[in-house]
Every structure is written in C-alpha cells, then in structure tokens.
Design a protein around this motif. Structure first.
Motif, PDB file in Angstrom:
ATOM      1  N   UNK A   1      -4.835   9.753  -1.145  1.00 23.60           N
ATOM      2  CA  UNK A   1      -5.396   9.168  -2.383  1.00 23.60           C
ATOM      3  C   UNK A   1      -6.774   8.126  -2.013  1.00 23.60           C
ATOM      4  N   UNK A   2      -6.780   8.198  -0.609  1.00 26.19           N
ATOM      5  CA  UNK A   2      -8.007   7.313  -0.154  1.00 26.19           C
ATOM      6  C   UNK A   2      -8.005   6.044  -0.372  1.00 26.19           C
ATOM      7  N   UNK A   3      -7.036   5.419  -0.439  1.00 25.70           N
ATOM      8  CA  UNK A   3      -6.692   3.899  -1.034  1.00 25.70           C
ATOM      9  C   UNK A   3      -7.263   2.992   0.047  1.00 25.70           C
ATOM     10  N   UNK A   4      -8.194   2.161  -0.342  1.00 26.13           N
ATOM     11  CA  UNK A   4      -8.576   1.266   0.907  1.00 26.13           C
ATOM     12  C   UNK A   4      -7.636  -0.086   1.107  1.00 26.13           C
ATOM     13  N   UNK A   5      -6.299   0.305   1.484  1.00 25.53           N
ATOM     14  CA  UNK A   5      -5.439  -0.584   1.451  1.00 25.53           C
ATOM     15  C   UNK A   5      -5.578  -1.916   2.074  1.00 25.53           C
ATOM     16  N   UNK A   6      -6.166  -2.081   3.316  1.00 27.51           N
ATOM     17  CA  UNK A   6      -6.484  -3.444   3.826  1.00 27.51           C
ATOM     18  C   UNK A   6      -7.227  -4.163   3.043  1.00 27.51           C
ATOM     19  N   UNK A   7      -8.220  -3.498   2.505  1.00 31.57           N
ATOM     20  CA  UNK A   7      -9.442  -4.310   1.809  1.00 31.57           C
ATOM     21  C   UNK A   7      -8.669  -4.872   0.699  1.00 31.57           C
ATOM     22  N   UNK A   8      -7.840  -4.041  -0.070  1.00 27.88           N
ATOM     23  CA  UNK A   8      -7.147  -4.421  -1.309  1.00 27.88           C
ATOM     24  C   UNK A   8      -6.280  -5.679  -0.834  1.00 27.88           C
ATOM     25  N   UNK A   9      -5.505  -5.600   0.018  1.00 23.03           N
ATOM     26  CA  UNK A   9      -4.683  -6.703   0.414  1.00 23.03           C
ATOM     27  C   UNK A   9      -5.488  -7.999   0.752  1.00 23.03           C
TER      28      UNK A   9
END
Length: 384
Positions: free
Chosen positions: A306-314
């Motif tokens: 899903x190409x989620x920007x995980x580190x940026x979200x965290x």
C-alpha cells in the motif's frame, strides 16, 4: 588486523543529503563532497554503505563522491550483502560483483552480511552466505568480514557459536535508549559479542536522530554539566565507551555535524561516572516521551503493498504525543504525505514491514494508533 586499534569514528552513509526529501536518490553531491572531504581532512577514513541504501543507489553515489575523487588508499569502504534480496548462491555472486562495479573498486575493506535476523539466518545457511564471504576474503576481495545484527541475544549466540571463525566483527545497534529496551537488548547483544571476543562496530548510536533532538529538560541536564557538548556527543561517546566497541558510525548531513563529531572523537574520552548518571536520567525522560521507538531506517517500506510512509507517520505520531497543545501542523504534514502514499488505515496487515523491521516493532498495531490520531474526523486528500 587489530580492529581495536582502528580509528573509533566512521561515516555512516544510510542518510546522505538529498535535494528532494521525497526522492532518496536525488543526491546533493555538492554537499556530500564537502562532508566527505571535511571528514577525511580531519584524519578519519571509514565509510559505511549498503546495497539497499537510498533506493539501491547509495553505492553508486559513494563511487561518485568518494572513490572517483580520492586515492583508494586514503579511505576504507564497507558495504553489505542484502540478505533479503538474493535468490540463491549464484545470485550472491552476481550481487557481489555488481557491488564492486557500483562502488568502482577491486575489493572491499569491510564487507558485512546485512541485517541478520531469524527471518534470513536459515536462508544464509542454506545458500552458503557465510562460506561465500570467507571465500571472498581468501581471494582478497574482502579484507575484513562482519555481519550487522538486529535480533535477540539468543540468536546472536547461536550464530557466533557456529560461525565465529568466519566473522571478524559484529555490527550492533547500541545507544543509551536501547541499552535495556526489550525489542533491541543492546547490552545483552554486546555481552554475547564480547563472549566470543568479536570486536563491535556500532550503528544507530543516535537512534536515527532521536538522541540529537532530545526533550528540553533532557538537554538542560546535559548543558548544565557541559555547556559546550552537543547532544550528539553524549550519544556517540556513550556507545564508544562500551567494552569491545572499536568504531561508532554516524550519519552526518551538515558541515557543522562533521566538525562537531570529529572534534570530540579525535581525542576520544569515555564517559565518566557523573556523565553516566546524567545519561540514565536523560534515558528516562526520553522513554517517557517517545511512544514509538522508530529510527526511520525505512526498511519497512520496501515492498509495502500500500506504499505507506510508515516512518514518516510514526515521526508525526511521536511529535503529537510530545505536544500538549494543538497539533494542526502535524495534521497538515500527514495529509500532505497521504497525497502520494497510502494512508495508515489502508494497511492490510500482511506484516512484511514487521518482518523487515530491525527494531522488531509491532508496526501494524502502531498504524492503528496513527489512524486514531490523524484520520478520525479529518479530511485527507485523494492520492494522485
């Protein structure tokens, strides 16, 4: 080679300066050249990169900024075999030769099996990865062999009990926040390395910048003791003070960082008892204010369906959790990220991110926390 006599400070190249923060391959070569030159001019010479860094383009950037601009005997270069990427024994050979070409060198001073954990250890055994690096060392293509490790002390003990004779050193994540963290267990991993008399190179001594941008009350403790010492210096000196550590890596993005880090590492002095006591207080302050212990390495994003920007979200989530007032600016950032990336709520729970995470975080669970903070009652733009 006696690694304990090596210079104690290395240049980590996982987060090189870029022109476009959204494009990890948009290298700012003008700045990178200045950083590398300043580091070398101050008497240091070790550069650490990897096949997968910066969208698989970091090795080529190192070639352009370092290898093509400086004599081969003026620097030491380390890179790593991507254990998640190779398919079989022949593929290991292909990737290794590709790395030599990428870097523009005939041999690597240091070569590591990259990010060994329970998810790839059996694969390494089945396809002879430990035998491969030993063979390349015998051929002179590798001078020093190691592995970077992100897993339990028990697994580290098992690996070293079998392959200590193939490994000259171990690269571990060691910093004062992770010293006793149950998901990293830095202290116990270091003890295992010491048990097998394996010198240790340290990655993430500043935990992806977390220990540079510390809470104000933590910074005050440090500044009250030594007004001239940067927060980074406390983190680097802490890691370098540990038994068996021969080198600490730091990713530097500004000339000021290079000047600061090289200044106190040139004449390195271990932390004294008073400083250790201050670090213990700082650790408690940071732990009380950091919800998600993410370093921003982005290993979790490779292959996310899903190409989620995980580190940026965290990072935004942690910022909100430290904020007592309005968090409208973080919401704006989240909405902007969601234009070109998957929203946290789009996670399908495949957990490939968790298998890749060096910190062993429960990423899918934390993404639900992100949804609670950022998506409920908010309007998120449609992705392009």
């Amino acid at each position: 080679m006696n690694l304990m006599k090596e210079k104690k400070f290395g240049f980590g190249c996982m987060r090189l300066p870029v022109l476009d923060k959204g494009d990890p391959t948009s290298f700012d070569y003008e700045l990178i050249n200045k950083l590398f030159d300043a580091y070398l001019e101050r008497g240091f010479n070790f550069f650490d990169t990897a096949y997968t860094y910066h969208g698989y383009q970091a090795e080529k950037a190192i070639c352009k900024a370092l290898v093509e601009r400086h004599p081969r005997n003026s620097f030491q270069l380390a890179t790593k075999l991507p254990l998640r990427d190779f398919k079989d024994s022949d593929d290991i050979e292909r990737i290794f030769n590709e790395q030599l070409t990428n870097c523009g060198v005939d041999f690597f001073d240091y070569y590591l099996l990259h990010n060994i954990g329970s998810n790839v250890f059996v694969k390494c055994e089945n396809y002879g990865a430990f035998d491969f690096v030993a063979k390349k060392k015998a051929e002179g293509k590798i001078k020093v062999v190691g592995m970077s490790f992100h897993d339990t002390p028990e697994l580290l003990d098992e690996i070293l009990s079998k392959y200590a004779d193939r490994l000259d050193f171990v690269q571990l994540q060691i910093n004062y926040i992770d010293w006793e963290q149950p998901n990293v267990q830095a202290r116990r991993c270091l003890e295992i390395a010491n048990k097998y008399s394996k010198p240790v190179s340290v990655m993430e001594p500043c935990k992806g910048g977390t220990l540079v941008n510390v809470p104000k009350e933590a910074e005050k403790l440090m500044k009250d003791y030594n007004p001239n010492a940067s927060t980074a210096s406390w983190a680097l000196r802490y890691a370098a003070s540990q038994k068996g550590v021969f080198r600490v890596l730091s990713g530097m993005n500004t000339i000021e960082q290079v000047e600061d880090n090289t200044s106190f590492m040139a004449d390195f002095k271990p932390l004294n008892e008073e400083e250790i006591a201050i670090v213990e207080k700082v650790t408690k302050i940071i732990n009380d204010k950091t919800a998600i212990q993410c370093t921003g390495c982005e290993y979790c994003t490779h292959g996310c369906p899903k190409n989620i920007a995980i580190p940026k979200n965290f990072a935004l989530y942690n910022s909100i959790m430290r904020t007592t007032g309005s968090f409208s600016s973080q919401m704006v950032y989240y909405n902007n990220i969601a234009i070109n990336h998957g929203k946290a709520s789009e996670c399908i729970g495949c957990k490939q991110c968790e298998r890749a995470c060096p910190q062993h975080l429960s990423i899918t669970t934390y993404l639900k926390d992100v949804v609670e903070k950022f998506e409920k009652n908010s309007i998120i733009p449609t992705r392009k």
